[in-house]
Design a protein around this motif. Structure first.
Motif, short mmCIF file in Angstrom:
data_model
loop_
_atom_site.label_atom_id
_atom_site.label_comp_id
_atom_site.label_asym_id
_atom_site.label_seq_id
_atom_site.Cartn_x
_atom_site.Cartn_y
_atom_site.Cartn_z
N ASN A 123 0.86 -1.19 0.00
CA ASN A 123 0.00 0.00 0.00
C ASN A 123 0.89 1.23 0.00
OD1 ASN A 123 -1.74 -2.10 1.86
ND2 ASN A 123 -3.00 -0.90 0.49
N THR A 124 0.58 2.18 -0.86
CA THR A 124 1.31 3.44 -0.94
C THR A 124 0.42 4.47 -1.60
OG1 THR A 124 3.41 4.48 -1.58
CG2 THR A 124 2.44 2.92 -3.14
N GLU A 125 0.91 5.71 -1.70
CA GLU A 125 0.12 6.77 -2.33
C GLU A 125 0.64 7.13 -3.72
OE1 GLU A 125 -2.82 8.31 -1.36
OE2 GLU A 125 -2.78 6.61 0.00
N HIS A 126 1.78 6.59 -4.12
CA HIS A 126 2.35 6.93 -5.43
C HIS A 126 3.26 5.80 -5.87
CE1 HIS A 126 5.26 9.55 -7.94
NE2 HIS A 126 4.21 9.24 -8.68
N LEU A 127 3.10 5.34 -7.11
CA LEU A 127 3.91 4.23 -7.61
C LEU A 127 4.13 4.42 -9.11
CD1 LEU A 127 5.06 1.45 -6.56
CD2 LEU A 127 3.04 0.42 -7.59
N ILE A 128 5.34 4.10 -9.55
CA ILE A 128 5.68 4.18 -10.97
C ILE A 128 6.03 2.77 -11.45
CG2 ILE A 128 7.30 5.10 -12.67
CD1 ILE A 128 7.59 7.54 -10.78
N TRP A 129 5.45 2.39 -12.59
CA TRP A 129 5.75 1.11 -13.22
C TRP A 129 6.48 1.41 -14.52
CZ3 TRP A 129 1.63 -2.37 -16.02
CH2 TRP A 129 2.27 -3.50 -16.55
N SER A 130 7.77 1.09 -14.56
CA SER A 130 8.57 1.25 -15.77
C SER A 130 8.54 -0.07 -16.52
CB SER A 130 10.01 1.65 -15.42
OG SER A 130 10.80 1.64 -16.58
N ARG A 131 7.73 -0.15 -17.56
CA ARG A 131 7.65 -1.37 -18.35
C ARG A 131 8.95 -1.61 -19.12
NH1 ARG A 131 3.26 -0.84 -22.17
NH2 ARG A 131 3.52 1.39 -21.95
N LYS A 132 9.65 -0.53 -19.43
CA LYS A 132 10.92 -0.62 -20.14
C LYS A 132 11.95 -1.38 -19.30
CE LYS A 132 13.08 3.23 -20.37
NZ LYS A 132 13.43 4.61 -20.71
N VAL A 142 5.56 3.42 2.36
CA VAL A 142 4.99 2.14 1.94
C VAL A 142 4.63 1.29 3.15
CG1 VAL A 142 6.20 2.07 -0.28
CG2 VAL A 142 7.27 1.03 1.73
N LYS A 143 3.63 0.46 2.96
CA LYS A 143 3.24 -0.54 3.96
C LYS A 143 3.16 -1.87 3.22
CE LYS A 143 -0.77 -1.95 6.68
NZ LYS A 143 -2.18 -1.65 7.00
N ILE A 144 3.94 -2.86 3.69
CA ILE A 144 3.93 -4.19 3.09
C ILE A 144 3.31 -5.14 4.11
CG2 ILE A 144 5.33 -6.04 2.10
CD1 ILE A 144 5.77 -3.54 0.56
N THR A 145 2.28 -5.85 3.70
CA THR A 145 1.63 -6.83 4.57
C THR A 145 1.91 -8.22 4.02
OG1 THR A 145 -0.13 -5.22 5.01
CG2 THR A 145 -0.55 -7.52 5.62
#
Length: 197
Positions: A123-132, A142-145
């Protein structure tokens, strides 16, 4: 006097209107108007007849800017990622998103949730996915469960299906068992205090 003023204004207004397609196109580009708006849309990306990504959104808005075209998801989106056998590997949900196809980059914001094949949740408020690069990353909180614990930190980098990740600045962690015991104690105390009333 009114008649003469009206006589001047009407031709001026008519003269300023134009049906020139080039002028209209330039005006649209200046206003950054969308070239496509689509509601309740599903997009499927496949490779060798196998579905790899399924995207669902209540609203898709495409801007065809020559320098930097992009697709906006103002009401959020859901992404499902699949492996080469068609099995779901992970999911991503967010309340807002933008896809920059030329840069092969998707940026999502506001209540972002990623769940991997093992059930681990980010869970977060902003995330970038670089497909390249085949990576997802953020510099935000971030919160990781996981099955055993909840980990808090600032910043994360991961492969795109969120199975191999690194939290950049861990702030702390809580055992899930400890949290469940705390919830049980609180529930018992609440029941006890209700009985005393």
């Amino acid at each position: 006097m009114f008649k003469s003023l009206a006589g001047l204004l009407v031709p001026a207004l008519l003269f300023s209107c134009s049906n020139d397609p080039q002028a209209l196109q330039e005006m649209e580009e200046k206003q950054d108007l969308p070239t496509e708006v689509s509601l309740n849309t599903e997009i499927i990306y496949s490779d060798s007849a196998v579905i790899r990504v399924r995207l669902n959104t209540p609203e898709l808005v495409r801007y065809s800017d020559e320098d930097n075209p992009y697709v906006e998801f103002p009401q959020g989106l859901t992404l499902l990622l699949f492996d080469s056998l068609g099995n779901q590997e992970s999911s991503l949900k967010a309340n807002y998103g933008v896809n920059y196809p030329d840069e092969r980059r998707i940026e999502v914001k506001n209540d972002v949730e990623v769940i991997n094949v093992d059930g681990e949740k980010l869970n977060t408020e902003h995330l970038i996915w670089s497909r390249k690069d085949g990576k997802i990353y953020t510099e935000e909180f971030v919160k990781i469960t996981t099955e055993d614990e909840i980990i808090y930190g600032d910043g994360l980098e991961s492969n795109e299906n969120f199975t191999n990740y690194r939290i950049k600045n861990i702030k702390g962690s809580i055992s899930v068992q400890d949290e469940e015991e705390a919830d049980e104690i609180t529930a018992d105390e609440l029941q006890s205090s209700n009985n005393d009333l």
